[in-house]
Design a protein around this motif. Structure first.
Motif, PDB file in Angstrom:
ATOM      1  N   ALA A  12       0.063   3.904  36.417  1.00  0.00           N
ATOM      2  CA  ALA A  12       0.392   5.162  37.107  1.00  0.00           C
ATOM      3  C   ALA A  12       0.611   4.922  38.601  1.00  0.00           C
ATOM      4  O   ALA A  12       1.552   5.463  39.200  1.00  0.00           O
ATOM      5  N   ARG A  13      -0.251   4.093  39.207  1.00  0.00           N
ATOM      6  CA  ARG A  13      -0.087   3.772  40.634  1.00  0.00           C
ATOM      7  C   ARG A  13       1.197   2.978  40.857  1.00  0.00           C
ATOM      8  O   ARG A  13       1.910   3.177  41.847  1.00  0.00           O
ATOM      9  N   LEU A  14       1.479   2.063  39.925  1.00  0.00           N
ATOM     10  CA  LEU A  14       2.703   1.267  40.017  1.00  0.00           C
ATOM     11  C   LEU A  14       3.939   2.166  39.967  1.00  0.00           C
ATOM     12  O   LEU A  14       4.873   2.004  40.754  1.00  0.00           O
ATOM     13  N   ALA A  15       3.944   3.132  39.039  1.00  0.00           N
ATOM     14  CA  ALA A  15       5.085   4.046  38.916  1.00  0.00           C
ATOM     15  C   ALA A  15       5.282   4.849  40.191  1.00  0.00           C
ATOM     16  O   ALA A  15       6.417   5.116  40.603  1.00  0.00           O
ATOM     17  N   GLU A  16       4.186   5.204  40.838  1.00  0.00           N
ATOM     18  CA  GLU A  16       4.285   5.953  42.093  1.00  0.00           C
ATOM     19  C   GLU A  16       4.883   5.102  43.200  1.00  0.00           C
ATOM     20  O   GLU A  16       5.719   5.567  43.981  1.00  0.00           O
ATOM     21  N   ARG A  17       4.482   3.827  43.245  1.00  0.00           N
ATOM     22  CA  ARG A  17       4.988   2.923  44.283  1.00  0.00           C
ATOM     23  C   ARG A  17       6.433   2.516  44.014  1.00  0.00           C
ATOM     24  O   ARG A  17       7.182   2.237  44.940  1.00  0.00           O
ATOM     25  N   MET A  18       6.807   2.468  42.728  1.00  0.00           N
ATOM     26  CA  MET A  18       8.173   2.070  42.353  1.00  0.00           C
ATOM     27  C   MET A  18       8.956   3.295  41.886  1.00  0.00           C
ATOM     28  O   MET A  18       9.626   3.270  40.857  1.00  0.00           O
ATOM     29  N   SER A  19       8.882   4.365  42.644  1.00  0.00           N
ATOM     30  CA  SER A  19       9.474   5.641  42.227  1.00  0.00           C
ATOM     31  C   SER A  19      10.995   5.589  42.107  1.00  0.00           C
ATOM     32  O   SER A  19      11.597   6.482  41.505  1.00  0.00           O
ATOM     33  N   ASP A  20      11.633   4.571  42.662  1.00  0.00           N
ATOM     34  CA  ASP A  20      13.084   4.433  42.541  1.00  0.00           C
ATOM     35  C   ASP A  20      13.495   3.723  41.255  1.00  0.00           C
ATOM     36  O   ASP A  20      14.695   3.631  40.955  1.00  0.00           O
TER      37      ASP A  20
END
Length: 364
Positions: free
Chosen positions: A178-186
């Protein structure tokens, strides 16, 4: 940012068709989760996006370009597998760097930067010199995710990445994703799981698949509050929605639902459709204990399951198939053998026609 569009996509193995014309438009930067029972085609669909399975018919576009004939490497995707797929003789650093150093002519300084940046994101920097056998399952999966990150993919694919982990590690690694998806939102992410908790907590939108077809595509709360049919109603939610057959008929101030056990539920709203056989659905958490005069259902408690913050009660309301499940807060003063009355707000009732299709939208 790259979107993924599938138009009329089919997959056959010989004469057996396993995907039946999938139409799907995944927006750039969206996190989409495929869920469904075993054998519904969700992993096959993911592997077709990855280029690991050939498309029998239809088109697949990534970033507006048809990629049916392109290799996985040419599609700009990265994939994380259930089995980690790490090289046992390589260190964590070497595993994460391998894809960049293979025929790409990427400068060593750039490889080092990407590896250490991914390791920092996933909190595995202290393990870069270790080999996979020296890591826990959760750490190995983070290495596999890190290896995919270093490729800077346009589309990130996950094939049941947490299914090999125990319950505690699944929760911890889910938070990492979930944190990864937030950081890689593009970056567009497509995730396959059989665990609806993962789907509900991670997804922007969920694709519910069944027998090679899409039953519904929407946000987690759309699927939960407004399931399109009985399959989605039963599949989304834990415990699953209680479904009771009945017959709808008009009344002066609304309509009534006659149940098999003889009860008659009165609804103070216009009758949806023309009436006739159908189904009423009620989620366990929307059900409460009430006095007799306010009851929709009544029956004897067969068993209770105290779970701490909630208690599940299984009530025999006169159906032969399955008990009616009620989720009650805390530790209610009920026990096996008690006769109870069950009620709910009208807006919590889900109505389906004889073919299992939703006939009334519910408030969200």
């Amino acid at each position: 940012m790259s979107g993924v569009t599938l138009s009329g996509v089919k997959k056959s193995y010989g004469s057996v068709e396993v995907l039946h014309g999938i139409d799907l438009d995944i927006q750039p930067g969206e996190f989409v989760v495929f869920v469904g029972p075993s054998g519904c085609g969700k992993s096959t669909l993911l592997r077709m996006i990855a280029g690991l399975e050939e498309i029998t018919a239809g088109t697949l576009e990534i970033d507006g370009r048809v990629v049916n004939s392109l290799t996985p490497k040419e599609r700009g995707i990265a994939m994380v597998f259930q089995s980690y797929a790490l090289y046992p003789h390589m260190t964590v650093y070497e595993n994460m760097a391998f894809g960049l150093s293979l025929g790409r002519n990427t400068p060593k300084s750039e490889i080092d930067r990407r590896v250490r940046e991914a390791a920092e994101i996933l909190q595995i920097t202290p393990y870069l010199d270790r080999r996979p056998k020296e890591l826990s399952g959760g750490q190995r999966q983070r290495v596999a995710i890190g290896r995919a990150i270093t490729r800077d993919p346009r589309v990130f694919l996950f094939d049941e990445p947490l299914s090999n982990l125990d319950a505690a590690l699944r929760v911890a690694t889910r938070l990492e994703i979930a944190r990864l998806a937030e950081r890689m939102s593009d970056t567009t992410m497509v995730y396959v799981t059989h665990d609806q908790v993962e789907a509900m907590t991670l997804a922007d939108r969920i694709v519910v698949l069944n027998q090679g077809m899409i039953e519904q595509f929407g946000t987690p709360m759309e699927l939960y509050r407004n399931p399109a049919n009985l399959f989605v109603a039963r599949f989304i939610g834990s415990p699953s929605m209680n479904i009771v057959p009945g017959v709808f008929s008009p009344e002066d101030n609304g309509f009534a639902i006659a149940l098999e056990a003889g009860e008659r539920i009165h609804i103070s709203r216009p009758l949806p459709g023309t009436g006739g056989p159908g189904y009423i659905g009620l989620r366990p958490e929307d059900t409460t204990l009430v006095a007799e005069e306010g009851a929709l259902f009544a029956g004897k408690v067969m068993m209770t399951e105290p779970l701490g913050e909630v208690t599940l009660a299984y009530v025999d309301i006169g159906r032969e198939e399955t008990p009616f499940v009620v989720k009650l807060p805390g530790e209610p003063n009920i026990k096996r053998g008690d006769f109870v009355f069950l009620g709910a707000e009208e807006d919590c009732l889900h109505l389906f026609d004889a073919d299992g299709r939703r006939v009334r939208e519910m408030a969200v």
